[in-house]
Design a protein around this motif. Structure first.
Motif, short mmCIF file in Angstrom:
data_model
loop_
_atom_site.label_atom_id
_atom_site.label_comp_id
_atom_site.label_asym_id
_atom_site.label_seq_id
_atom_site.Cartn_x
_atom_site.Cartn_y
_atom_site.Cartn_z
N ILE A 109 21.26 -0.26 39.41
CA ILE A 109 20.93 -1.48 40.15
C ILE A 109 21.35 -2.63 39.24
CG2 ILE A 109 19.12 -2.84 41.26
CD1 ILE A 109 17.43 -0.30 41.36
N ALA A 135 15.49 -5.68 41.66
CA ALA A 135 15.14 -4.84 42.81
C ALA A 135 15.80 -5.29 44.11
CB ALA A 135 13.62 -4.83 43.00
N PHE A 159 22.32 -1.06 45.31
CA PHE A 159 22.65 -0.08 44.27
C PHE A 159 24.16 0.03 44.09
CE2 PHE A 159 18.79 2.88 43.77
CZ PHE A 159 17.90 1.97 44.29
N THR A 189 19.13 -1.63 36.10
CA THR A 189 18.37 -0.38 36.00
C THR A 189 19.31 0.81 36.14
OG1 THR A 189 16.44 -1.46 36.90
CG2 THR A 189 16.44 0.94 36.96
#
Ligand SMILES: Cc1cc2nc3c(=O)[nH]c(=O)nc-3n(C[C@H](O)[C@H](O)[C@H](O)COP(=O)(O)O)c2cc1C
Ligand code: SF4
Ligand code: FES
Lengths: 436, 174
Positions: free
Chosen positions: A286, A290, A294, A322
């Motif tokens: 990522i 959030a 992706f 991430t």
């Protein structure tokens, strides 16, 4: 890794640096304020910031000088600056470090912004959970007041600037700038319908600028070293400067890494963050918190600047990167993020409030092995009915994890649903199989 | 009464804002500090100080997760369960807590010392699994670290393992 000079983390990475006023001053702190106060006209500061190409580090990447330029000219009466220290986007933990390790850097940035746009009262809206951060800021502000940098007639000049710390109380949505303003006004943090924009109708309905911690922390350096210096760093002309990327997940050395914009994901993950934590290969990334769609290992070559990440189908967002290793189930991962969005939807608009609940229920059903074939259509339909139909950008953000994992890992959804069909009791199995 | 106990503090808070209503979160924090939760009486008093109606205060209290409407345990353990922490073991942390304290999220121990909640991202995603206990962060948790923290809390009410000013990766010693 070509060598380069860090800007924002340089002080705090110096051994022995405590973030005290004395330490900050020793490293050249508050020189930018002294340089401009009463000597350089405020409008010129805004011009410098425009020329530097600085763009907001809070998520949307809006050019900072341009935003300041939207304030009404010659406005009589109070205007406000709010420093957005709400940092609640999962995957993001850079503002926390900027606040706790070098509070004067962001305070000087706020003073410069206030001077440029003619603000006498500024607030730092800090997320309530940052109790330590709020204490550190209060202490730093007390030092700055004692030294005459903050308060009435700062440094003996005619300018007065007060800065106050205002703690939030646990609500992700208060990071959205108009929700932040509502919250600061003592109300529930519900985003406002825009327009009007904060530049004209902001805090207490007065002209207001909201800027992120990292954005503001760049200002002293831009003033000290010039717009041209800053504009040449990173990926000019659209993405100048550095970014602090927060790397989390399955890497060897998670952390905050300040690199010039335009650094590739590969370099960030495999050189700065030490690569994967075990021999399991990389599966998903990522790239921007959030809310960002992706990426797959195919995207490792993507440059981390606003345009390149957007072109590749995601967004630079908050700088939260991430990393997930092989073996991580993508449906499970998307569900975890969806649970976050469901929990944090403020409830103001129907598509987001109801849609997030439906999305979570559908995703849970799939992950728990009770999925149905029709669920994938349901998910897509729900997402399409949320994105672009809400008061704030949260609506677009909450569909990103599901839509992007469906795009790259649809087979994982299908496998879970198929397994559900195989293991279901016979009477439940019949209708499911009948659909094929 | 807040007004008596915290008069100077309340005046100082009110002086920071051009509009009284802005002081609602700071005053709610005072109330919670005083009683451990926000009581109805406190909400009424705050409404009075800010010249609001009690429902205007109540609707704020219920919007934000950090205010408690009922007394809770001495130690409020809040475990981050968002994705980045989940990737590095926050579910395991919850399991350890269940084994050690015998309770799960949303529950309080019989001696009223510990309450466990799950919360969303606390901006420690690079140092998960993590938890916040009352005001303090505890990061990079392992089973043995958790045991030490729980023992410290029971004995001293706090633990030296709590996080200080945040820096990740840790700076080189030099
Ligand atoms: C749902 C949502 C949450 C946000 N959370 C934050 C946040 O925690 N911190 C932040 O700086 N900006 C956040 N933003 C962006 C702000 O709305 C705003 O764009 C930013 O503070 C502007 O500052 P900048 O121009 O310096 O980036 C959020 C936006 C949305 C839509
Ligand atoms: S999109 Fe969601 S979070 Fe944003 S205003 Fe609407 S309900 Fe609230
Ligand atoms: S995901 Fe747990 S602190 Fe961010």
């Amino acid at each position: 890794m070509p060598p380069f000079e860090k800007i924002l983390l340089k002080n705090m990475e110096t051994p022995g640096y405590t973030g005290s006023l004395a330490d900050y001053e020793r490293g050249g702190g508050y020189q930018a304020l002294r340089k401009v106060l009463g000597k350089i006209p405020p409008a010129e500061i805004t011009e410098t910031v425009k020329k530097s190409g600085l763009r907001g580090r809070g998520g949307a990447g809006f050019p900072t000088g341009v935003k300041w330029g939207f304030l009404p000219k010659d406005y009589q009466g109070p205007k406000y600056l709010c420093c957005n220290a709400d940092e609640s986007e999962p995957g993001t933990f850079k503002d926390r470090q900027l606040i706790e390790r070098d509070p004067h850097q962001m305070i000087e940035g706020m003073l410069l912004a206030c001077y440029a746009i003619g603000v006498e009262t500024a607030y730092i809206y800090i997320r309530g959970e940052f109790v330590l951060g709020a204490q550190i800021l209060e202490r730093a502000l007390a030092e700055a007041r004692m030294a005459g940098y903050v308060g009435q007639n700062i440094l003996g000049a005619r300018t007065s600037i007060n800065i106050w710390v205002h703690r939030g109380a646990g609500a992700y949505i208060c990071g959205e700038e108009t929700a932040l303003l509502e919250s600061l006004e003592g109300k529930r943090g519900l985003p406002r319908v825009k327009p009007p924009f904060p530049a004209t109708h902001g805090l207490y309905n007065k002209p207001t600028v909201v800027n992120n911690v990292e954005t503001l922390a760049n200002l002293p350096h831009i003033i000290n070293r010039g717009a041209e210096w800053f504009a040449a760093i990173g990926s000019p002309p659209k993405s100048s400067g550095t970014r602090i990327f927060c790397v989390s997940g399955h890497v060897k050395r998670p952390g905050n890494f300040e690199v010039p914009m335009g650094t590739t994901l590969r370099e960030l993950i495999f050189e700065h963050a030490g690569g994967m934590r075990s021999d399991k290969p990389l599966k998903a990334i990522i790239p921007g918190g959030a809310s960002a769609p992706f990426f797959t290992p195919e995207h490792l070559g993507v440059k981390l600047d606003f345009e390149s990440v957007a072109q590749a189908g995601s967004m630079l967002g908050s700088g939260g990167v991430t990393v997930m290793e092989e073996g991580t189930n993508m449906v499970w991962a998307a569900l975890r993020l969806m649970e976050f969005f469901y929990h944090e939807s403020c409830g103001k608009c129907t598509p987001c409030r109801e849609g997030s609940s439906w999305l979570v229920q559908t995703m849970r059903r799939i992950v728990d092995g009770r999925g149905r074939n029709s669920d994938l259509e349901t998910l897509v339909e729900l997402c399409q009915n949320i994105a672009g139909r809400t008061v704030c950008a949260f609506g677009d953000a909450e569909v990103a994890p599901i839509m992007s994992t469906l795009k790259y890992w649809r087979h994982e959804y299908e496998e879970l649903i198929q397994q559900a069909a195989m293991s279901a009791p016979a009477e439940l199995m019949m209708p499911v199989m009948g659909k094929h | 009464m807040l007004k008596e106990t915290y008069k100077a503090e309340i005046d100082d808070i009110l002086s920071r804002y051009p509009i009284r209503r802005s002081a609602v979160l700071p005053l709610l924090y005072l109330a919670q500090k005083e009683e451990g939760y926000v009581s109805e009486a406190a909400m009424k008093e705050i409404a009075g100080i800010l010249r609001l109606t009690p429902p205007q205060v109540y609707e704020v209290v219920t919007f934000y997760t950090m205010f408690q409407l009922k007394p809770i345990a001495a130690f409020h353990i809040q475990v981050c369960k968002s994705l980045m922490c989940a990737l590095v073991g926050s579910d395991t942390l919850l399991r350890w807590l269940k084994i050690r304290l015998g309770i799960g999220p949303g529950e309080t121990t019989a001696d009223k010392r510990f309450t466990i909640s799950t919360v969303e991202c606390l901006a420690s995603c690079g140092t998960g699994p993590m938890m916040q206990v009352n005001d303090d962060y505890y990061e990079g948790l392992t089973e043995s670290k958790l045991d030490r923290i729980l023992a410290d809390l029971k004995r001293d009410g706090t633990s030296p393992l709590k996080s200080g000013p945040f820096m990740l990766p840790e700076p080189m010693k030099g």
